[in-house]
Design a protein around this motif. Structure first.
Motif, short mmCIF file in Angstrom:
data_model
loop_
_atom_site.label_atom_id
_atom_site.label_comp_id
_atom_site.label_asym_id
_atom_site.label_seq_id
_atom_site.Cartn_x
_atom_site.Cartn_y
_atom_site.Cartn_z
N ALA A 121 0.85 -1.20 0.00
CA ALA A 121 0.00 0.00 0.00
C ALA A 121 0.88 1.25 0.00
O ALA A 121 2.10 1.18 0.20
N LYS A 122 0.23 2.42 -0.20
CA LYS A 122 0.98 3.68 -0.24
C LYS A 122 0.93 4.43 1.08
O LYS A 122 1.86 5.18 1.39
N TYR A 123 -0.14 4.26 1.86
CA TYR A 123 -0.26 5.04 3.09
C TYR A 123 -1.34 4.41 3.97
O TYR A 123 -2.09 3.52 3.56
N SER A 124 -1.43 4.92 5.19
CA SER A 124 -2.54 4.59 6.08
C SER A 124 -2.94 5.86 6.80
O SER A 124 -2.28 6.91 6.65
N ILE A 125 -4.02 5.81 7.57
CA ILE A 125 -4.49 6.97 8.33
C ILE A 125 -4.54 6.60 9.81
O ILE A 125 -4.93 5.48 10.16
N ASN A 126 -4.15 7.53 10.66
CA ASN A 126 -4.07 7.26 12.10
C ASN A 126 -5.47 7.35 12.72
O ASN A 126 -5.78 8.27 13.47
N TRP A 127 -6.29 6.34 12.40
CA TRP A 127 -7.66 6.27 12.89
C TRP A 127 -7.84 5.05 13.79
O TRP A 127 -7.10 4.05 13.68
N ASN A 128 -8.85 5.11 14.64
CA ASN A 128 -9.20 4.03 15.56
C ASN A 128 -10.46 3.33 15.01
O ASN A 128 -11.56 3.85 15.13
N GLN A 129 -10.27 2.15 14.42
CA GLN A 129 -11.41 1.51 13.76
C GLN A 129 -12.45 1.02 14.77
O GLN A 129 -13.64 0.93 14.45
N PHE A 130 -12.04 0.70 16.01
CA PHE A 130 -13.03 0.27 17.00
C PHE A 130 -13.95 1.41 17.39
O PHE A 130 -15.15 1.22 17.60
N ALA A 131 -13.40 2.62 17.48
CA ALA A 131 -14.25 3.78 17.77
C ALA A 131 -15.16 4.09 16.60
O ALA A 131 -16.29 4.56 16.77
N GLU A 132 -14.69 3.86 15.39
CA GLU A 132 -15.51 4.09 14.21
C GLU A 132 -16.73 3.18 14.22
O GLU A 132 -17.83 3.57 13.83
N ASP A 133 -16.54 1.93 14.69
CA ASP A 133 -17.67 1.00 14.77
C ASP A 133 -18.65 1.39 15.86
O ASP A 133 -19.87 1.32 15.68
N ASN A 134 -18.10 1.78 17.04
CA ASN A 134 -18.96 2.03 18.20
C ASN A 134 -19.50 3.46 18.27
O ASN A 134 -20.57 3.70 18.81
N LEU A 135 -18.73 4.41 17.76
CA LEU A 135 -19.12 5.82 17.85
C LEU A 135 -18.97 6.46 16.47
O LEU A 135 -18.06 7.28 16.23
N PRO A 136 -19.83 6.09 15.52
CA PRO A 136 -19.68 6.61 14.15
C PRO A 136 -19.93 8.11 14.08
O PRO A 136 -20.61 8.71 14.91
#
Length: 836
Positions: free
Chosen positions: A428-443
């Protein structure tokens, strides 16, 4: 405390009340030895001492018996230290924090977790064997000691045995070849001493197909003696990179048709690639100074500086399927439909590569799942960087022939920095500093941001992500001890005080906990102390009886204090010092043909704490099980014997039998990583539950033969039983026991998971010969040593754990079966050493 001060006062009053004594002459084989020699000089004559020796006091003659002097391992540890390690045996059932290791009197036990980082000096066997041991509550010259045992390492060049050695090791263990060169020079006329050692270890493949090991160790020591001063500099380190092994279920061992199956690797372009690595390099430098202020007073000071890094690698993924081939949803046992289960089984049997990581597939997904090639999969480093500084000073005062007292002061400061780092974006070329568990629980909220100070941060190889924080830890220590020697009794007492400081510093402002994740947290201070005292009755120069007791108070480990330091500064609610009380009594026989040690002990520990973090299927999130008020009790017997039979043959035996249990019901609370509140709490029903992870019964037997021609042979067996797996707390709660199916009851759910007993046969042999002698008396020697473990080539379960998942609705403990570590069968190590 009053009792201790009374004991100290009694020792000192007795010392100053003594009349001046004359030098004691001890007769042994028509030779006379002056008792004013240093204590170590008595060791050679110890077996000869009987009631012939006398001490003149006024007009009376009182038998004077020498003290027990023991600089090496005690008999029990020497016999069992290696043989029992296959089952993770720990003396007296104690945790790592109740054992201690020091280098030049600086404690190596980490303030963060209490562990001893042995890997930091791994591979330097030729120089790090210069140790002194204190088992249990036995007195020692250097520090307070430990309830388990204490090891004191001295690496001054002038204190190492002069040698020039080249060593070659061949093995089928983690590493397969090791070559080492060690040179220790004798002290020169102008007071200089030098010592150096380097070693290289490597291994690829072998009994574990994906195994790889590389390590380079180095050591340098320089001494300068100047009148009453000895100045020393020591530099040592070990840079090591090796693959890690994982525990597996019996189902996986059956599917792979091998108990050596490892899920952490796969083929990439037809080459083996492992996802599970660990790296460690934490060099240290020590500056020491010994100063003889007076013929009876010595000052020893040491400054330690250390800085380094260690990390482990693992796969991480975002909005993608779990890439681990041993994920339980990919296995036949997950499916309740028998036809589906059979279909999955058939696919694995037809395509065994499904049980390994499909690296090419991960690359394909990363390059084709989106037009901008954002990473769905990546390889991460879980990094721990540390910086340490420590200063220790000790005064050793020999007030007279009978009383030795010492005072110690030590300061340690340790800073640990933790973060995740991108090792490889896997195409891949990059990633983003995100929390996928929070995205699921607190969209649709800022909770997705791992760092609100840098929202939507683009990250690439080498960048940190996920979490980033530091722990600032420091400790002051002062200690005093006294050893008083009488004709028939020895008395010792010691007292120690520590003041410990903890504080978290967040480098990220977490989106779920923006108010208490960034910057410095409120600090915690803990004041603690330890006291111990002992008495030894010396029947004669061969028979000794002793009784010792201690009280120990320790701060909670910082890793058990903070609930989830990765993302916030929240702490457990029930914070308290951990304390332990211990008594032990024993007997030692040191006779020319028979040696026996027997030690009975009782230990009680209260107010211990723990934090267990894992992914919880019910919460669909990482959760933290916070456990407090843990109480344990250990009681048992350690016994060992060495009996010389005939013609150089010795029969050795040892046994450890104990009962190690939890003696109360600890409190627990659960907090998910992405929820700012406690979701459940209660008590764990583990009262009288056995302490897990180590055998409660271990027996050793061996026959050793040593000939006059420098040949050594040893055949030994070890039996280990009464061992249980590390337990899952979810199964021991009130919720787990409710609404169970009719055919199940709470006892079935809570019953500990036991391991089968193990019987192991080992063999070792050694031979030494002189290959050349010089006119000055020196000579070249060639030494061989062969060690073969597990002669019967058994695949023994060495440990494991209950999975931290539980089928609460169905109560099926087999839905998430236990995971085990298996030994790789027969292991050997051949050492060839040339020595001058």
């Amino acid at each position: 405390m009053r009792i201790l001060f009374f004991f100290f006062g009694l020792i000192q009053a007795a010392a100053f009340a003594q009349l001046p004594t004359k030098p004691i002459l001890l007769k042994s084989k028509n030779q006379w030895v002056d008792s004013n020699l240093d204590k170590d000089g008595w060791k050679y004559f110890q077996d000869q001492y009987t009631n012939e020796s006398t001490l003149t006091e006024g007009d009376e003659e009182v038998p004077f018996i020498p003290s027990l002097l023991q600089s090496g391992k005690d008999l029990f540890s020497a016999l069992t230290g290696f043989s029992f390690s296959i089952r993770r045996f720990r003396m007296k059932g104690l945790s790592n924090r109740y054992f201690s290791q020091s280098i030049h009197e600086i404690s190596m036990n980490q303030l963060s977790d209490g562990n001893i980082p042995w890997a930091n000096w791994g591979g330097l066997n030729e120089v790090t064997s210069n140790n002194q041991y204190a088992t249990g509550l036995k007195d020692n010259e250097f520090q307070f000691g430990a309830l388990g045992n204490a090891v004191f390492m001295q690496l001054n060049a002038s204190k190492l045995f002069p040698q020039t050695t080249v060593t070659l090791n061949l093995s089928n263990r983690n590493y397969h070849q090791r070559i080492a060169f060690t040179k220790v020079w004798s002290e020169s006329k102008n007071g200089w001493s030098f010592a150096s050692s380097i070693a290289y270890k490597q291994g690829v493949g072998g009994q574990l197909k994906a195994n790889e090991f590389k390590g380079f160790s180095y050591f340098l020591s320089i001494d300068k003696r100047l009148r009453n001063h000895l100045f020393s500099l020591v530099l040592l380190g070990n840079s090591q990179m090796n693959t890690r092994t994982a525990a597996i279920t019996e189902e996986l061992a059956g599917l792979a048709a091998s108990k050596q199956y490892q899920p952490g690797w796969g083929l990439q372009a037809n080459k083996i690639r492992n996802a599970n690595w660990q790296f460690n390099h934490q060099p240290m430098i020590l500056f020491s100074h010994e100063y003889n202020l007076h013929e009876k007073i010595k000052q020893i000071s040491t400054l330690l500086l250390s800085s380094g890094e260690k990390y482990t690698t693992a796969l991480d993924w975002y909005n993608a399927a779990d890439p681990r081939p041993d994920y339980y949803r990919y296995l036949p046992s997950f499916f309740t439909d028998s036809l589906l289960a059979q279909d999955v089984l058939s696919q694995i049997q037809l395509n065994p590569s499904q049980l390994q990581i499909n690296w090419d597939h991960l690359y394909w997904i990363n390059q084709n799942s989106s037009s901008d090639k954002r990473a769905r999969y990546l390889l991460e480093d879980r990094v721990e960087r540390n910086k340490k500084i420590a200063l220790n000073t000790r005064y050793r005062i020999q007030l007279n022939n009978r009383l030795l007292i010492s005072f110690q002061g030590q300061y340690r400061k340790e800073v640990y920095t933790y973060f995740k780092r991108i090792n490889d974006l896997l195409g891949a070329k990059y990633s983003i500093n995100w929390n996928q568990f929070a995205e699921d629980n607190l969209p649709n909220s800022t909770a997705i941001q791992n760092d609100l100070n840098h929202p939507n941060q683009i990250i690439r190889v080498g960048d940190s992500f996920g979490y980033h924080y530091a722990m600032h830890l420091s400790q002051w220590l002062i200690m005093s001890q006294a050893v008083y020697t009488m004709p028939k009794f020895d008395l010792n007492a010691a007292i120690e005080y520590t003041s410990t400081y903890y504080q978290r510093e967040g480098k990220y402002r977490n989106g779920v906990f923006p108010q208490n994740s960034f910057g410095l947290s409120e600090p915690n201070y803990f004041n603690n102390g330890q006291i111990k005292m002992g008495i030894t009755y010396k029947l004669n120069g061969r028979n000794y009886y002793y009784f010792r007791t201690a009280f120990s108070s320790k701060p909670p480990l910082v890793n058990d204090l903070y609930i989830s330091p990765r993302i916030n500064s929240l702490k457990q609610l029930d914070i308290s010092n951990e304390w332990a009380f211990m008594v032990e009594a024993g007997y030692i026989l040191n006779a020319p043909k028979l040696k026996i040690t027997a030690n009975a002990y009782w230990i009680r520990i209260n107010n211990a704490m723990d934090v267990m973090s894992f992914y919880h299927d019910g919460y669909r999130n990482l959760v933290n099980y916070n456990i407090s008020n843990i109480g344990t009790q250990m009681m048992g017997l350690e016994w060992s014997m060495a009996y010389t039979l005939f013609g150089g043959v010795t029969f050795n035996a040892a046994m450890s039998v104990g009962k190690y249990v939890y003696h109360n019901r600890p409190n627990y609370s659960v907090m998910a990583d992405n929820e700012p509140y406690i979701s459940e709490k209660g008590v764990l029903y583990i009262d009288q539950f056995p302490i897990t992870g180590l055998p409660h019964l271990a027996i050793y037997n061996g026959l050793a033969y040593r000939s006059n021609s420098n040949l050594f042979l040893n055949l030994s067996s070890s039996y280990m039983g009464n061992q249980w797996l590390s337990f899952n707390p979810i199964r021991r709660t009130y919720d787990a026991a409710q609404n169970l199916p009719i055919h199940l009851d709470a006892e079935q759910i809570a019953r500990p998971s036991s391991l089968p007993n193990a019987f192991i046969l080992d063999f070792s042999a050694g031979y030494s010969c002189r290959i050349k002698k010089f006119k000055d008396g020196s000579a070249y020697y060639l030494q061989f040593f062969l060690g073969v473990n597990n002669l019967l080539n058994q695949s023994i379960i060495t440990g494991g754990y209950e999975q931290l998942r539980f089928d609460i609705p169905g109560g099926d403990i087999n839905k998430f079966p236990n995971k085990y570590y298996y030994s790789p069968g027969t292991l050997y190590s051949l050492s060839i050493k040339t020595k001058l």
